[in-house]
Design an enzyme around this catalytic site. Structure first.
Site, short mmCIF file in Angstrom:
data_model
loop_
_atom_site.label_atom_id
_atom_site.label_comp_id
_atom_site.label_asym_id
_atom_site.label_seq_id
_atom_site.Cartn_x
_atom_site.Cartn_y
_atom_site.Cartn_z
N GLY A 206 11.67 3.56 -0.63
CA GLY A 206 12.76 2.61 -0.71
C GLY A 206 13.39 2.66 -2.08
N SER A 207 13.96 1.54 -2.48
CA SER A 207 14.70 1.52 -3.75
C SER A 207 13.74 1.54 -4.94
CB SER A 207 15.56 0.26 -3.80
OG SER A 207 14.73 -0.88 -3.71
N THR A 208 14.24 2.04 -6.05
CA THR A 208 13.43 2.11 -7.27
C THR A 208 13.07 0.69 -7.71
OG1 THR A 208 14.38 4.21 -7.90
CG2 THR A 208 13.46 2.90 -9.68
N GLY A 211 10.27 -0.53 -5.62
CA GLY A 211 9.13 0.33 -5.96
C GLY A 211 8.41 -0.15 -7.22
N GLU A 228 8.22 6.75 -3.02
CA GLU A 228 9.35 7.67 -2.81
C GLU A 228 10.60 6.84 -3.00
OE1 GLU A 228 9.19 10.77 -2.54
OE2 GLU A 228 7.32 11.34 -1.56
N CYS A 262 18.17 9.91 0.30
CA CYS A 262 17.66 9.92 -1.09
C CYS A 262 17.89 11.27 -1.74
CB CYS A 262 16.18 9.57 -1.08
SG CYS A 262 15.24 10.56 0.07
N GLU A 354 22.71 5.31 -7.75
CA GLU A 354 22.66 5.85 -6.40
C GLU A 354 23.68 5.12 -5.54
OE1 GLU A 354 19.03 5.02 -4.18
OE2 GLU A 354 19.01 7.10 -3.53
P1 NAD Z 1 14.54 -1.28 -0.07
O1 NAD Z 1 13.75 -1.05 -1.31
O2 NAD Z 1 15.48 -2.41 -0.04
O3 NAD Z 1 13.56 -1.52 1.17
C1 NAD Z 1 12.62 -0.57 1.56
C2 NAD Z 1 11.50 -1.27 2.32
O4 NAD Z 1 10.80 -2.14 1.43
C3 NAD Z 1 11.97 -2.13 3.48
O5 NAD Z 1 11.06 -1.99 4.55
C4 NAD Z 1 11.89 -3.53 2.91
O6 NAD Z 1 11.69 -4.52 3.88
C5 NAD Z 1 10.67 -3.41 1.99
N1 NAD Z 1 10.61 -4.39 0.91
C6 NAD Z 1 11.62 -5.05 0.30
N2 NAD Z 1 11.15 -5.88 -0.64
C7 NAD Z 1 9.80 -5.75 -0.64
C8 NAD Z 1 8.74 -6.33 -1.39
N3 NAD Z 1 8.97 -7.24 -2.35
N4 NAD Z 1 7.47 -5.94 -1.14
C9 NAD Z 1 7.22 -5.03 -0.21
N5 NAD Z 1 8.17 -4.44 0.56
C10 NAD Z 1 9.45 -4.80 0.34
O7 NAD Z 1 15.22 0.11 0.25
P2 NAD Z 1 16.25 0.44 1.42
O8 NAD Z 1 17.57 -0.13 1.04
O9 NAD Z 1 15.67 0.10 2.75
O10 NAD Z 1 16.28 2.05 1.36
C11 NAD Z 1 17.14 2.74 0.56
C12 NAD Z 1 16.42 3.28 -0.64
O11 NAD Z 1 15.32 4.10 -0.24
C13 NAD Z 1 17.28 4.19 -1.49
O12 NAD Z 1 17.10 3.88 -2.85
C14 NAD Z 1 16.76 5.59 -1.20
O13 NAD Z 1 16.97 6.53 -2.20
C15 NAD Z 1 15.32 5.30 -1.00
N6 NAD Z 1 14.71 6.42 -0.25
C16 NAD Z 1 13.87 7.28 -0.90
C17 NAD Z 1 13.32 8.34 -0.22
C18 NAD Z 1 12.41 9.32 -0.89
O14 NAD Z 1 11.71 10.03 -0.19
N7 NAD Z 1 12.37 9.39 -2.20
C19 NAD Z 1 13.61 8.52 1.13
C20 NAD Z 1 14.47 7.63 1.75
C21 NAD Z 1 15.00 6.56 1.05
#
Ligand code: NAD
Length: 451
Positions: A206-208, A211, A228, A262, A354
């Site tokens: 997900g997002s940095t 993360g 990731e 990503c 991004e």
């Molecule tokens: P996001 O970080 O908003 O959410 C990702 C997941 O995390 C969701 O399931 C969300 O419900 C969960 N989440 C949110 N807050 C949380 C918390 N406090 N504790 C635990 N889980 C929580 O990201 P997004 O908008 O769904 O996805 C887009 C991002 O993902 C982009 O930054 C993209 O680059 C990244 N991404 C990375 C890769 C990689 O392999 N490096 C692959 C795909 C997407």
């Protein structure tokens, strides 16, 4: 709590999904803990057979899974089919894992010394909305192969295919509790994976920003994590490359999945001496990129995932000069035409953050040193491409770009048989490749004396 899903291509409301509570998360974790002990105790060949069967069941369900992803995420049907098939291939690949968790025999004095790869226990997998099925499989397939139980928490916006995979796992004979899907909010279910002591590893994509929260939380229990995260990858085109081919291929490297990738090469760096020729070719290929109804077999790019996300992508256009745009349908749905920007400064937001939409910025460079400097001028380091016919330059630049996954004269990034992950703030750890099951184990060393 419930959540209303919206079809991104039509704007029409779809299913309402119930979100799990913290108590339900705890119940799922308890079920997983009990089930894991039995799963790990199965003969390796039996676990392998169940994973192979899971792959077959996914293959048999390919059209259903693909149609769900079209409806829920707006992915073009051809891409959605590829994604469902990819899940089956990942399962097949890691079905060999249970019988290959091979330890070492290490020479020592006075006895024998052997190592084992023990499963961690319960693994929580948190996925983003951009590639719901494939990213889940990169976590759950090797984790299951290594003898763990998994709980997958899909993103709020796009849970449908992951929920279906949960049903297919049971159909394939994965024992109850070994593979669970728990739909819920990140701050509730996702965070519970971080705080619950029986979850021994969290795989987060997900997002940095989120993360970093996961990493901080994991510190409390020295919990294992794989992260990731985001990307801002560069597509570097040198004058000695096949410039026409590079220009023709550039749109798919950034506009695939509407740029919600990503690995999107959202910065194109072009050697100044071929800049005009490259831009001419790019204009043709961007304007020819087929954006439209995701159910149409000819569509290359669908809508953005939500109206809110579309607004976020729009915010990057601001006052940056636009070179040209492709086409997109009018009317309902989160449509956004592919857009090529010409930022005036290297500090422009569109070159640093991004965008996660079909927007690419083009920047000229004068020589190899400047190309590397520009490519590395980011906190991210996930992916990238290098276009050149000079083998020496390809090697120098590939070694110099601070990024986990590079392609030369092509744009492919992800193969299940090769490692995938980011440098710098793009992540921590690696997924996929032959070693992935080991990342779901602890190495144990055992000494047995002769006497
Ligand atoms: P996001 O970080 O908003 O959410 C990702 C997941 O995390 C969701 O399931 C969300 O419900 C969960 N989440 C949110 N807050 C949380 C918390 N406090 N504790 C635990 N889980 C929580 O990201 P997004 O908008 O769904 O996805 C887009 C991002 O993902 C982009 O930054 C993209 O680059 C990244 N991404 C990375 C890769 C990689 O392999 N490096 C692959 C795909 C997407």
């Amino acid at each position: 709590m419930s959540y209303q899903l919206i079809n991104p291509a039509t704007g029409e409301p779809m299913e309402t999904i119930e979100h799990a509570s913290i108590e339900q998360a705890d119940e799922a974790i308890a079920r997983a803990k009990t089930a894991q002990a039995h799963w790990a105790a199965l003969a390796p060949a039996d676990r392998a057979a169940i994973l192979r069967k899971f792959a077959q069941v996914v293959d048999a369900d390919l059209e259903t899974l693909a149609a769900l992803e079209v409806r829920n995420s707006g992915h073009p049907i051809t891409q959605a089919r590829w994604e469902a098939g990819h899940v089956a291939r990942v399962l097949e690949y890691y079905s060999a894992g249970p019988e290959r968790l091979i330890g070492k025999q290490i020479p020592v004095a006075g006895g024998i010394d052997i190592t084992f790869h023990e499963p961690l226990g319960v693994v929580g997998i948190i996925t983003p909305w951009n590639f719901p099925m494939t990213i889940a499989s990169w976590g759950f397939a090797p984790a299951l192969a290594a003898g763990n139980a998994v709980i997958v928490k899909p993103a709020e916006w796009t849970p449908l295919t992951t929920m279906r995979l949960g049903e297919l796992a049971l159909e394939a004979g994965v024992p109850e509790g070994v593979f669970q899907v728990l739909v819920g909010r990140g701050s509730v279910v996702g965070n519970r994976f971080v705080t619950h002591t029986d979850v021994r590893k969290v795989v987060f994509t997900g997002s940095t920003e989120v993360g970093k929260t996961i990493m901080r939380g994991a510190a409390d229990q020295i919990k294992r994590i794989t992260l990731e995260l985001g990307g801002k990858s560069a597509n570097i085109v040198f004058a000695d490359a096949d410039v026409d081919k590079a220009a023709a291929a550039a749109p798919s490297a950034v506009f695939e999945n509407a740029g919600q990738d990503c690995c999107a090469r959202s910065r194109i760096l072009v050697e100044a001496s071929v800049y005009d020729r490259f831009m001419e070719g790019l204009e043709k290929s961007v304007k020819a990129y087929k954006v439209g109804d995701p159910t149409d077999e000819a569509t290359e790019m669908g809508p953005l995932v939500t109206a809110g996300h579309k607004e976020s992508v729009e915010s990057f256009l601001g006052d940056v000069p636009i070179a040209f745009r492709g086409q997109a349908p009018e009317g309902p749905g989160n449509w956004f035409a592919p857009t090529v920007l010409l930022p005036k400064s290297n500090d422009d937001r569109c070159l640093r953050e991004e965008i996660f939409g079909p927007v690419v910025a083009v920047v000229p460079f004068k020589d190899e040193a400047e190309a590397l400097e520009l490519a590395n001028n980011t906190e991210f380091g996930l992916s990238g491409s290098i276009w050149s016919r000079d083998v020496g330059r390809v090697i120098r630049v590939a070694r110099g770009v601070q990024s986990g996954n590079l392609s030369v004269n092509s744009h492919s990034s992800v193969r299940y048989s090769t490692p995938f992950g980011g440098f710098k703030q793009s992540g921590l750890g690696r997924e996929l490749g032959p070693d992935a099951p080991l990342h779901f184990t602890e190495e144990k060393n055992v000494f047995i004396p002769h006497d």
